[in-house]
Design a protein around this motif. Sequence first.
Motif, PDB file in Angstrom:
ATOM      1  N   GLN A   1       0.846  -1.190   0.000  1.00 52.42           N
ATOM      2  CA  GLN A   1       0.000   0.000   0.000  1.00 52.42           C
ATOM      3  C   GLN A   1       0.886   1.246   0.000  1.00 52.42           C
ATOM      4  O   GLN A   1       1.799   1.365   0.815  1.00 52.42           O
ATOM      5  N   PRO A   2       0.688   2.204  -0.915  1.00 45.28           N
ATOM      6  CA  PRO A   2       1.524   3.408  -0.933  1.00 45.28           C
ATOM      7  C   PRO A   2       1.251   4.299   0.275  1.00 45.28           C
ATOM      8  O   PRO A   2       0.196   4.205   0.912  1.00 45.28           O
ATOM      9  N   ASP A   3       2.226   5.166   0.582  1.00 42.73           N
ATOM     10  CA  ASP A   3       2.059   6.104   1.685  1.00 42.73           C
ATOM     11  C   ASP A   3       0.904   7.064   1.393  1.00 42.73           C
ATOM     12  O   ASP A   3       0.656   7.437   0.241  1.00 42.73           O
ATOM     13  N   SER A   4       0.220   7.472   2.443  1.00 43.56           N
ATOM     14  CA  SER A   4      -0.877   8.424   2.293  1.00 43.56           C
ATOM     15  C   SER A   4      -0.337   9.782   1.873  1.00 43.56           C
ATOM     16  O   SER A   4       0.710  10.233   2.373  1.00 43.56           O
ATOM     17  N   PHE A   5      -1.031  10.426   0.953  1.00 44.59           N
ATOM     18  CA  PHE A   5      -0.717  11.793   0.547  1.00 44.59           C
ATOM     19  C   PHE A   5      -1.422  12.723   1.520  1.00 44.59           C
ATOM     20  O   PHE A   5      -2.638  12.664   1.680  1.00 44.59           O
ATOM     21  N   VAL A   6      -0.657  13.600   2.194  1.00 47.97           N
ATOM     22  CA  VAL A   6      -1.205  14.446   3.251  1.00 47.97           C
ATOM     23  C   VAL A   6      -0.859  15.903   2.970  1.00 47.97           C
ATOM     24  O   VAL A   6       0.290  16.231   2.654  1.00 47.97           O
ATOM     25  N   ILE A   7      -1.848  16.769   3.072  1.00 47.66           N
ATOM     26  CA  ILE A   7      -1.665  18.220   2.982  1.00 47.66           C
ATOM     27  C   ILE A   7      -2.003  18.816   4.336  1.00 47.66           C
ATOM     28  O   ILE A   7      -3.015  18.452   4.951  1.00 47.66           O
ATOM     29  N   ASN A   8      -1.151  19.745   4.817  1.00 46.10           N
ATOM     30  CA  ASN A   8      -1.377  20.421   6.092  1.00 46.10           C
ATOM     31  C   ASN A   8      -1.427  21.928   5.864  1.00 46.10           C
ATOM     32  O   ASN A   8      -0.502  22.508   5.281  1.00 46.10           O
ATOM     33  N   LEU A   9      -2.504  22.563   6.317  1.00 43.22           N
ATOM     34  CA  LEU A   9      -2.631  24.018   6.301  1.00 43.22           C
ATOM     35  C   LEU A   9      -2.438  24.545   7.711  1.00 43.22           C
ATOM     36  O   LEU A   9      -3.004  23.998   8.665  1.00 43.22           O
ATOM     37  N   GLU A  10      -1.651  25.622   7.849  1.00 43.38           N
ATOM     38  CA  GLU A  10      -1.401  26.206   9.157  1.00 43.38           C
ATOM     39  C   GLU A  10      -1.537  27.713   9.065  1.00 43.38           C
ATOM     40  O   GLU A  10      -1.239  28.332   8.036  1.00 43.38           O
ATOM     41  N   SER A  11      -2.000  28.332  10.169  1.00 45.76           N
ATOM     42  CA  SER A  11      -2.113  29.784  10.253  1.00 45.76           C
ATOM     43  C   SER A  11      -2.286  30.148  11.711  1.00 45.76           C
ATOM     44  O   SER A  11      -2.441  29.276  12.582  1.00 45.76           O
ATOM     45  N   THR A  12      -2.226  31.478  11.999  1.00 43.67           N
ATOM     46  CA  THR A  12      -2.531  31.922  13.349  1.00 43.67           C
ATOM     47  C   THR A  12      -3.987  31.601  13.660  1.00 43.67           C
ATOM     48  O   THR A  12      -4.836  31.554  12.765  1.00 43.67           O
ATOM     49  N   ALA A  13      -4.266  31.390  14.925  1.00 43.63           N
ATOM     50  CA  ALA A  13      -5.607  30.966  15.308  1.00 43.63           C
ATOM     51  C   ALA A  13      -6.641  32.049  15.046  1.00 43.63           C
ATOM     52  O   ALA A  13      -7.788  31.768  14.739  1.00 43.63           O
ATOM     53  N   SER A  14      -6.235  33.343  15.160  1.00 39.89           N
ATOM     54  CA  SER A  14      -7.190  34.425  14.988  1.00 39.89           C
ATOM     55  C   SER A  14      -6.463  35.626  14.403  1.00 39.89           C
ATOM     56  O   SER A  14      -5.281  35.859  14.676  1.00 39.89           O
ATOM     57  N   ILE A  15      -7.165  36.384  13.557  1.00 38.45           N
ATOM     58  CA  ILE A  15      -6.602  37.606  12.999  1.00 38.45           C
ATOM     59  C   ILE A  15      -7.551  38.752  13.288  1.00 38.45           C
ATOM     60  O   ILE A  15      -8.745  38.551  13.532  1.00 38.45           O
ATOM     61  N   GLU A  16      -7.001  39.989  13.281  1.00 39.63           N
ATOM     62  CA  GLU A  16      -7.832  41.156  13.459  1.00 39.63           C
ATOM     63  C   GLU A  16      -8.380  41.606  12.115  1.00 39.63           C
ATOM     64  O   GLU A  16      -7.741  41.426  11.082  1.00 39.63           O
ATOM     65  N   LEU A  17      -9.580  42.172  12.133  1.00 36.89           N
ATOM     66  CA  LEU A  17     -10.192  42.676  10.921  1.00 36.89           C
ATOM     67  C   LEU A  17      -9.265  43.686  10.267  1.00 36.89           C
ATOM     68  O   LEU A  17      -8.828  44.660  10.898  1.00 36.89           O
ATOM     69  N   GLY A  18      -8.944  43.423   8.982  1.00 32.50           N
ATOM     70  CA  GLY A  18      -8.042  44.302   8.261  1.00 32.50           C
ATOM     71  C   GLY A  18      -6.628  43.801   8.182  1.00 32.50           C
ATOM     72  O   GLY A  18      -5.829  44.334   7.408  1.00 32.50           O
ATOM     73  N   GLN A  19      -6.304  42.794   8.977  1.00 31.46           N
ATOM     74  CA  GLN A  19      -4.973  42.218   8.934  1.00 31.46           C
ATOM     75  C   GLN A  19      -5.000  40.926   8.114  1.00 31.46           C
ATOM     76  O   GLN A  19      -5.992  40.209   8.105  1.00 31.46           O
ATOM     77  N   PRO A  20      -3.917  40.618   7.395  1.00 25.97           N
ATOM     78  CA  PRO A  20      -3.918  39.390   6.590  1.00 25.97           C
ATOM     79  C   PRO A  20      -3.705  38.146   7.448  1.00 25.97           C
ATOM     80  O   PRO A  20      -3.044  38.195   8.487  1.00 25.97           O
ATOM     81  N   ALA A  21      -4.302  37.046   6.998  1.00 22.40           N
ATOM     82  CA  ALA A  21      -4.005  35.737   7.597  1.00 22.40           C
ATOM     83  C   ALA A  21      -2.819  35.155   6.836  1.00 22.40           C
ATOM     84  O   ALA A  21      -2.826  35.075   5.608  1.00 22.40           O
ATOM     85  N   ILE A  22      -1.785  34.787   7.561  1.00 19.16           N
ATOM     86  CA  ILE A  22      -0.599  34.202   6.946  1.00 19.16           C
ATOM     87  C   ILE A  22      -0.816  32.692   6.851  1.00 19.16           C
ATOM     88  O   ILE A  22      -0.895  32.001   7.867  1.00 19.16           O
TER      89      ILE A  22
END
Length: 623
Positions: A442-463
């Motif tokens: 069985q081949p290894d699972s293909f996994v994608i991980n998204l990460e960012s700060t838990a909360s952003i202020e209105l007007g600020q970008p989410a990294i």
Amino acid sequence: MLMLLMDMKNLIYILILLCPLVSSHAQFCTGNVGVNIFIDGDFGTGASNIVLADPGIAPGFYYNPVVPPYDGEYVITSDIGLWANSFNWLPVEENSESPDGYMMVVNASFEPGLFYTELVEGLCPNTLYELSADIINVMPPGSNALKPNVSFLLDGTEVISTGSIPEDGQWNSYGFTFTTAPGQTSLTFSLRNNAPGGIGNDLALDNISFRACGPEAFILPEETEYLCSDGEPLELEVTTIGDQYDTPVFQWQESLDEGLNWNDMVGSTGTSITHNDFSSGSYYYRFLVANNSNNLENDKCRVNSNTKEITILPELYEVVDSICEGFEYMVGDKVYSESGIYVDTLTSFFGCDSIMTLNLSIMEDPGVQLVIDSSDPSCSYSYDGYVKIDSVINGLGPYIAYVNNEIFEEPWNIDLISEGSFDIQLFDRYGCEASASVEINQPDSFVINLESTASIELGQPAIIQNSSNFDIVNFQWFPAGLVDCSVDCDYQEVFVVSDISLILEGTNEFGCSARDTLFIKVDKTRKVYFPNIISANNDGINDVFMVYGSIPNVQRIQSLEIYDRWGAMIYEASDLVPSDESAGWNPNAKGNDFESGVYVYVAEVAFLDGKIYRYSGSFTLNK
């Protein structure tokens, strides 16, 4: 040492029925059912995986043959596992024994509503029917996504609802019984999804059927009846259980081709018949039952019993056979391992006396060899791995094959398998053996991980940062248009004005797909400030009353009004830039000379998320 066992017919029949795993829900017919009168309910057959033409069966839905279908779309297909991209849905195949059958795959719309409607014709009036359909939740077990909830409607009236269809990886059968009205020969059948759209709420549909429902109908005992050639006539009787028919009528039938085709037995309309033909061979009987004579003539209005087989055992057998050297041939309690002609008197299990002549030849082992073809699954979630016997060298069929000591049916292809070791044995017509071993990984699972700060202020970008254990060759962000990248998306700044779930779907170089979902929470603190004192002494510091705001949190000052202590408006302006001195009230402008004291402001402020808030308060002018 392998022994070849021989029964009284010198025939070995091996029958394996491979049926899909189906669980049942709701109220089905408790008796026998007739033929399916709704032939469109299996969505047809074809050689291609996708049906290109729109069947026009889903009101309010768009037919999309470019898979996968998105929200509010559907497609007719044979196998989701053959799609290049499938939203990580289960690799579901259509649910029938037909190799070229189709099913309907539905990606639910965001609003509940009908997703299937068809006119069903050819019904018999005043007749009990069973309606059933197979549905599977195509989301993998453990997804915790929205679950489909389907209602069955007849002529616009809901009859049953499935409730939440589980993420159990199996087809579930749902159905109920209903009675047509006097004179009714057609109705409109519809399916409605009661769950809202979003992540999940995706299903496949197959095997919609309408069948007449009658009593349980038997010829007992159901097992094959074996009779000696000098036996006594055998009476077969009708047995029915159930009150579906209050005036049942019967018609006995016989088949001359092992149950493929049936012929009415003239005059045999009673509750029993007698078999009195003792020529060696097999005979097949059944009876039809309906609620009246008119329905008995219509195969859409009646049901039939089980097939009863009667086998007359012959008195004399002559067998010519060969076996591979080193093997033995068994007849009764005697074993033969040399070429020759043998005559034995046998008594069968059923007590019939027979004489058998065996002409046996021992042949040299030709060195049978197997040519094996195999493939690992293409992706960790795929079921397209297989092991198969591609060809046999030096053997003579028919063959009997085993994989891990279980029977292996022609065309000798095991698909939908996971990793493991597979030991294959094959015996040809004469018992000559070949073997091979195969390892599937069985081949290894293909996994994608998204990460960012838990909360952003209105007007600020989410990294946003993403990573994966394989290179992402193709990708797609949802909602579309929110993330602007075309080549390297490992690091992104994303501007959002409200809480949102961001989804990244990608495929690697092997065509395997993966997705991850990131919830971005927006802190909607309104970053606007109103001074409580101004000096207006022309020293360049705090001389003007203005509205301060953090851009882009604050977009503009829609209006600003200033009133004196007696309520008279002394200043009015609109569409001002936050924190801009030229966009505020200067008490000394244009030669004005306002007195020190308390003044009142009223301001409407527009923010990045489109909200407009009204603020009011007071400040002191201190010259």
